[in-house]
Enzyme design. Structure first.
Site, PDB file in Angstrom:
ATOM      1  N   ASN A 138       0.843  -1.196   0.000  1.00  0.00           N
ATOM      2  CA  ASN A 138       0.000   0.000   0.000  1.00  0.00           C
ATOM      3  C   ASN A 138       0.879   1.247   0.000  1.00  0.00           C
ATOM      4  O   ASN A 138       2.110   1.163  -0.033  1.00  0.00           O
ATOM      5  CB  ASN A 138      -0.973  -0.015   1.189  1.00  0.00           C
ATOM      6  CG  ASN A 138      -0.250  -0.037   2.539  1.00  0.00           C
ATOM      7  OD1 ASN A 138       0.923   0.334   2.648  1.00  0.00           O
ATOM      8  ND2 ASN A 138      -0.954  -0.468   3.572  1.00  0.00           N
ATOM      9  N   ASP A 164      -9.234  -9.416  -0.217  1.00  0.00           N
ATOM     10  CA  ASP A 164      -8.491  -8.533   0.671  1.00  0.00           C
ATOM     11  C   ASP A 164      -8.498  -7.103   0.153  1.00  0.00           C
ATOM     12  O   ASP A 164      -8.564  -6.144   0.939  1.00  0.00           O
ATOM     13  CB  ASP A 164      -7.052  -9.041   0.816  1.00  0.00           C
ATOM     14  CG  ASP A 164      -6.215  -8.159   1.715  1.00  0.00           C
ATOM     15  OD1 ASP A 164      -6.404  -8.216   2.947  1.00  0.00           O
ATOM     16  OD2 ASP A 164      -5.377  -7.389   1.194  1.00  0.00           O
TER      17      ASP A 164
END
Length: 325
Positions: free
Chosen positions: A9, A198
């Site tokens: 991320n 996810d």
């Protein structure tokens, strides 16, 4: 393999879905090898279930993830695989265990995707190992049946939802299953599905708290039915429960046969993901309280609270046992 920027991320933490995909690949390799270790019909091992998985420590860009797998139990038609993930900082040499997972596979014939083959037995070092494995097998079999029976729910869009409500953060992703997503038999790799789940759960969590978030754990992921190449899948996620520092998100995958298939949409996979909110320094942050509006949302919140308290009690018991030892 080394973790790269596209695995992580914006804060540099590797996506939980990336780790889950690597875990599933290791499990698929070892179980397929085992199921083809004796003369007989060639097959490919298909993922049926992933037990609860805790993300013990985040993995960062530049670290090396080492995934190892071991077969720990076989029934007549299924294989239990234990997988460990260790991360290594190649600059300092520091290593740490980041994940431990248990997966169940079934061998499907290469000639007939609907035919489940028999599994070659393994040798146990002790009779107790076989007895314990059989107990785990019976427990997961029962839980899979119960989960499938309650899988009739759908997510509908909400117009102008209020912040911190279920409707405000709920999210969906639509994906056309292509050849690169699939096994030799033409159905989706379990790891591909888990990575998409996810991703959706992460969007729900980020929408709810507006901070950096990481996957903390995943409750059992049940693969109810295969998803074929050419199907359109809808991955949907919604917030079910929040504690002071964690969020539980329900995620399910529905499949729509797209080409030459008369079948209606069906529920293929379901699971609960738990996320935590982190500051820029990586410290846990308080999570905004989920605002429930309908009776169904309040019921799901209480069910989530029950799962949270049960997990918390189990963790405390394990810590007390470890302290006594």
């Amino acid at each position: 393999r080394i973790m790269r920027p596209d695995d992580a991320n914006i804060a540099g933490n590797v996506h939980g879905g990336t780790i889950l995909k690597m875990i599933e690949e290791a499990g698929a390799i070892i179980s397929t090898r085992h199921c083809n270790s004796q003369a007989g019909e060639p097959c490919v091992a298909a993922l049926a279930r992933v037990e609860r998985t805790d993300f013990l420590s985040p993995v960062c860009i530049g670290e090396v993830a080492n995934v190892s797998a071991e077969i720990t139990y076989t029934s007549r038609h299924s294989v239990e695989v234990q997988v460990n993930v260790m991360s290594e900082n190649i600059l300092t040499g520091a290593k740490k265990v980041t994940n431990k997972a248990t997966l169940w596979y079934v061998p499907l014939s290469l000639k007939n995707v609907n035919k489940v083959l028999e599994v070659p037995p393994i040798q146990y070092a002790r009779k107790e190992q076989e007895d314990e494995g059989k107990k785990r097998y019976e427990e997961q079999k029962l839980d899979r049946l119960e989960t499938k029976q309650r899988n009739g729910d759908v997510i509908f869009p909400v117009i102008n939802p209020e912040p911190h409500t279920v409707g405000y953060s709920q999210s969906s992703l639509i994906h056309l299953v292509g050849p690169s997503d699939c096994t030799l038999l033409g159905f989706v790799h379990g790891g591909v599905t888990m990575k998409l789940m996810d991703e959706v759960a992460g969007i729900v969590a980020a929408r709810h708290c507006k901070t950096n978030i990481v996957t903390a754990s995943v409750d059992a992921i049940n693969f109810h039915e295969k998803i074929k190449k050419g199907n359109v899948i809808t991955i949907s996620g919604r917030m079910t429960f929040t504690s002071n520092k964690s969020m539980e998100i329900e995620v399910f995958v529905d499949a729509d046969p797209f080409v030459d298939e008369p079948r209606e949409r069906y529920r293929a996979v379901s699971a609960f993901f738990t996320y935590v909110s982190l500051s820029k320094e990586g410290k846990p942050l308080p999570v905004p309280q989920l605002l429930t509006e309908t009776e169904d949302e309040k019921r799901r919140f209480e069910e989530g609270k029950g799962r949270y308290l049960q997990t918390k009690a189990k963790r405390q018991a394990q810590m007390q046992q470890a302290a006594r030892q």
